[in-house]
Motif scaffolding. Structure first.
Motif, PDB file in Angstrom:
ATOM      1  N   GLN A   1     -20.817  46.202  43.597  1.00  0.00           N
ATOM      2  CA  GLN A   1     -19.586  45.843  43.773  1.00  0.00           C
ATOM      3  C   GLN A   1     -19.444  44.626  44.906  1.00  0.00           C
ATOM      4  N   ARG A   2     -20.128  43.685  44.692  1.00  0.00           N
ATOM      5  CA  ARG A   2     -20.596  42.632  45.536  1.00  0.00           C
ATOM      6  C   ARG A   2     -19.306  41.876  46.204  1.00  0.00           C
ATOM      7  N   ARG A   3     -18.049  41.970  45.438  1.00  0.00           N
ATOM      8  CA  ARG A   3     -16.945  41.019  45.762  1.00  0.00           C
ATOM      9  C   ARG A   3     -15.942  41.966  46.890  1.00  0.00           C
ATOM     10  N   LYS A   4     -16.265  43.277  46.833  1.00  0.00           N
ATOM     11  CA  LYS A   4     -15.456  44.159  47.647  1.00  0.00           C
ATOM     12  C   LYS A   4     -16.005  44.602  48.962  1.00  0.00           C
ATOM     13  N   GLN A   5     -15.232  44.873  50.027  1.00  0.00           N
ATOM     14  CA  GLN A   5     -15.542  45.361  51.249  1.00  0.00           C
ATOM     15  C   GLN A   5     -16.404  46.469  51.042  1.00  0.00           C
ATOM     16  N   LEU A   6     -17.363  46.309  51.841  1.00  0.00           N
ATOM     17  CA  LEU A   6     -18.586  47.529  51.600  1.00  0.00           C
ATOM     18  C   LEU A   6     -17.841  49.010  51.777  1.00  0.00           C
ATOM     19  N   ARG A   7     -16.675  49.133  52.551  1.00  0.00           N
ATOM     20  CA  ARG A   7     -16.256  50.494  52.743  1.00  0.00           C
ATOM     21  C   ARG A   7     -15.793  51.101  51.351  1.00  0.00           C
ATOM     22  N   ASN A   8     -15.589  50.332  50.323  1.00  0.00           N
ATOM     23  CA  ASN A   8     -15.050  50.873  49.236  1.00  0.00           C
ATOM     24  C   ASN A   8     -16.381  51.183  48.371  1.00  0.00           C
TER      25      ASN A   8
ATOM     26  N   PHE B   1     -18.418  47.567  58.024  1.00  0.00           N
ATOM     27  CA  PHE B   1     -18.097  47.918  56.381  1.00  0.00           C
ATOM     28  C   PHE B   1     -16.872  47.060  55.964  1.00  0.00           C
ATOM     29  N   THR B   2     -16.343  46.104  56.664  1.00  0.00           N
ATOM     30  CA  THR B   2     -15.266  45.272  56.204  1.00  0.00           C
ATOM     31  C   THR B   2     -15.832  43.873  55.696  1.00  0.00           C
ATOM     32  N   LYS B   3     -17.247  43.920  55.712  1.00  0.00           N
ATOM     33  CA  LYS B   3     -18.075  42.586  55.215  1.00  0.00           C
ATOM     34  C   LYS B   3     -18.202  43.099  53.618  1.00  0.00           C
ATOM     35  N   ARG B   4     -18.670  42.080  53.135  1.00  0.00           N
ATOM     36  CA  ARG B   4     -19.248  42.166  51.724  1.00  0.00           C
ATOM     37  C   ARG B   4     -20.710  42.302  51.906  1.00  0.00           C
ATOM     38  N   ALA B   5     -21.191  42.596  50.787  1.00  0.00           N
ATOM     39  CA  ALA B   5     -22.871  42.894  50.731  1.00  0.00           C
ATOM     40  C   ALA B   5     -23.455  41.797  50.924  1.00  0.00           C
ATOM     41  N   GLU B   6     -23.268  40.542  50.418  1.00  0.00           N
ATOM     42  CA  GLU B   6     -23.976  39.337  50.785  1.00  0.00           C
ATOM     43  C   GLU B   6     -23.678  38.686  52.177  1.00  0.00           C
ATOM     44  N   GLU B   7     -23.005  39.278  53.130  1.00  0.00           N
ATOM     45  CA  GLU B   7     -22.815  38.945  54.429  1.00  0.00           C
ATOM     46  C   GLU B   7     -23.887  39.878  55.294  1.00  0.00           C
ATOM     47  N   LEU B   8     -24.279  40.666  54.706  1.00  0.00           N
ATOM     48  CA  LEU B   8     -25.518  41.550  55.543  1.00  0.00           C
ATOM     49  C   LEU B   8     -26.806  41.239  55.461  1.00  0.00           C
ATOM     50  N   SER B   9     -27.413  41.000  56.532  1.00  0.00           N
ATOM     51  CA  SER B   9     -28.962  40.780  56.752  1.00  0.00           C
ATOM     52  C   SER B   9     -29.849  41.990  56.247  1.00  0.00           C
ATOM     53  N   VAL B  10     -31.047  41.767  55.857  1.00  0.00           N
ATOM     54  CA  VAL B  10     -32.078  42.875  55.477  1.00  0.00           C
ATOM     55  C   VAL B  10     -32.053  43.801  56.716  1.00  0.00           C
ATOM     56  N   ALA B  11     -31.955  43.376  57.838  1.00  0.00           N
ATOM     57  CA  ALA B  11     -32.046  44.263  59.226  1.00  0.00           C
ATOM     58  C   ALA B  11     -30.657  45.081  59.041  1.00  0.00           C
ATOM     59  N   ASP B  12     -29.341  44.447  58.809  1.00  0.00           N
ATOM     60  CA  ASP B  12     -28.363  45.222  58.721  1.00  0.00           C
ATOM     61  C   ASP B  12     -28.478  46.357  57.628  1.00  0.00           C
ATOM     62  N   PHE B  13     -28.965  45.947  56.574  1.00  0.00           N
ATOM     63  CA  PHE B  13     -29.128  47.208  55.455  1.00  0.00           C
ATOM     64  C   PHE B  13     -30.056  48.354  55.996  1.00  0.00           C
TER      65      PHE B  13
ATOM     66  N   LYS C   1     -18.445  54.253  50.433  1.00  0.00           N
ATOM     67  CA  LYS C   1     -17.597  55.555  50.817  1.00  0.00           C
ATOM     68  C   LYS C   1     -18.302  56.980  50.574  1.00  0.00           C
ATOM     69  N   PRO C   2     -19.072  56.899  49.351  1.00  0.00           N
ATOM     70  CA  PRO C   2     -19.694  58.246  49.087  1.00  0.00           C
ATOM     71  C   PRO C   2     -21.031  58.444  49.821  1.00  0.00           C
ATOM     72  N   LEU C   3     -21.551  57.312  50.673  1.00  0.00           N
ATOM     73  CA  LEU C   3     -22.861  57.550  51.164  1.00  0.00           C
ATOM     74  C   LEU C   3     -22.762  57.503  52.865  1.00  0.00           C
ATOM     75  N   PHE C   4     -21.619  57.719  53.253  1.00  0.00           N
ATOM     76  CA  PHE C   4     -21.576  57.852  54.941  1.00  0.00           C
ATOM     77  C   PHE C   4     -20.276  58.642  55.101  1.00  0.00           C
ATOM     78  N   ASP C   5     -20.418  59.418  56.317  1.00  0.00           N
ATOM     79  CA  ASP C   5     -19.107  60.120  56.810  1.00  0.00           C
ATOM     80  C   ASP C   5     -18.071  59.027  57.255  1.00  0.00           C
ATOM     81  N   LYS C   6     -17.024  59.662  57.244  1.00  0.00           N
ATOM     82  CA  LYS C   6     -15.585  58.992  57.587  1.00  0.00           C
ATOM     83  C   LYS C   6     -15.855  58.250  58.757  1.00  0.00           C
ATOM     84  N   GLU C   7     -16.401  58.922  59.762  1.00  0.00           N
ATOM     85  CA  GLU C   7     -16.336  58.165  61.311  1.00  0.00           C
ATOM     86  C   GLU C   7     -17.130  56.936  60.991  1.00  0.00           C
ATOM     87  N   VAL C   8     -18.246  57.175  60.484  1.00  0.00           N
ATOM     88  CA  VAL C   8     -19.362  55.937  60.318  1.00  0.00           C
ATOM     89  C   VAL C   8     -18.438  54.819  59.582  1.00  0.00           C
ATOM     90  N   LEU C   9     -17.745  54.939  58.652  1.00  0.00           N
ATOM     91  CA  LEU C   9     -16.944  54.060  57.924  1.00  0.00           C
ATOM     92  C   LEU C   9     -16.071  53.176  58.606  1.00  0.00           C
TER      93      LEU C   9
END
Length: 250
Positions: free
Chosen positions: A207-214, A230-242, A217-225
């Motif tokens: 879902q590359r057009r959506k903010q990562l939080r959407n 998580f307001t960024k889109r997938a293509e804005e994250l570096s390999v190191a970020d992932f 969501k199933p992969l992280f605790d609420k606090e981490v989110l």
């Protein structure tokens, strides 16, 4: 001679200068183990067979091409494996390098095979449909940056070497081609586990057009989110970020 099989995505390279250029892009030294994927009519195979002191093998699904290669290049006898690269077991013990004019219809799957074999494959030189080559080599922030870019760049340095014009082939494909080189990183990305990292990257880009939080969501605790990343889109994250996020997953 041999016949072209469209079902196997066959387009044979006929430009001799380009064949030599591809082979020259693979650094080899004496004693090196080298696997060619999809030798077809032997366009680059004949140059690989001329390299002194290497342990060479080729893997080819098309039985007709295997017979043609054995008749045309006697030096290849005993070095050919007649099966699909996707079904193949490791062809060598120890480290080896991989090269090929990859069948375009399975080139992405071949890259996943490289990832599976990455502990033994330290260098890859491959020709791909240009858009796939560009995708693999793309950096964050680029529309071509995606799952394959991140997964491969976590373990390999990627270099886009050169473009190959369609007139260099018989029959000419309807697309341009690109040659890239992958060199395994001495220090790969620091990921929590291969499973977590692959799930994270694939889920984010699905879902590359959506903010990562959407999508995440199933992969992280609420606090981490709540982290601003998580307001960024997938293509804005570096390999190191992932890689860093993989350590925070549930």
């Amino acid at each position: 001679m041999y016949t072209l099989k469209k079902s196997l995505g066959q387009h044979f390279l006929t430009d001799e200068n380009m064949c030599r250029q591809i082979v020259d892009a693979l650094p080899v030294k004496e004693g090196q183990q080298v696997l060619e994927v999809g030798p077809g009519g032997g366009a680059i195979t004949k140059y690989l067979l001329e390299i002194p002191g290497i342990d060479f093998k080729a893997i080819e699904l098309d039985t007709e091409k295997v017979e043609y290669l054995e008749k045309t290049y006697p030096a290849i006898k005993g070095k050919l494996v007649n099966e699909s690269i996707l079904d193949a077991k490791l062809p060598f013990d120890g480290q080896f390098r991989l090269i090929g004019n990859f069948p375009y219809n399975i080139s992405t799957q071949i890259m996943f095979k490289v990832l599976e074999w990455r502990n033994q494959v330290d260098v890859v030189v491959g020709m791909f449909q240009k858009e796939v080559a560009v995708r693999i080599a793309s950096d964050k922030g680029n529309k071509d940056y995606g799952i394959l870019s991140v997964l491969l760049q976590a373990f390999y340095k990627i270099e886009y070497l050169f473009e190959v014009h369609e007139n260099c082939f018989n029959p000419p494909p309807k697309v341009k081609s690109g040659v890239i080189r992958l060199t395994r990183l001495e220090q790969p990305a620091d990921i929590a586990s291969e499973r977590k990292f692959f799930v994270l990257v694939k889920t984010a880009f699905n879902q590359r057009r959506k903010q990562l939080r959407n999508p995440l969501k199933p992969l992280f605790d609420k606090e981490v989110l709540q982290d601003p990343i998580f307001t960024k889109r997938a293509e804005e994250l570096s390999v190191a970020d992932f890689a860093a996020l993989s350590h925070k997953m549930i």
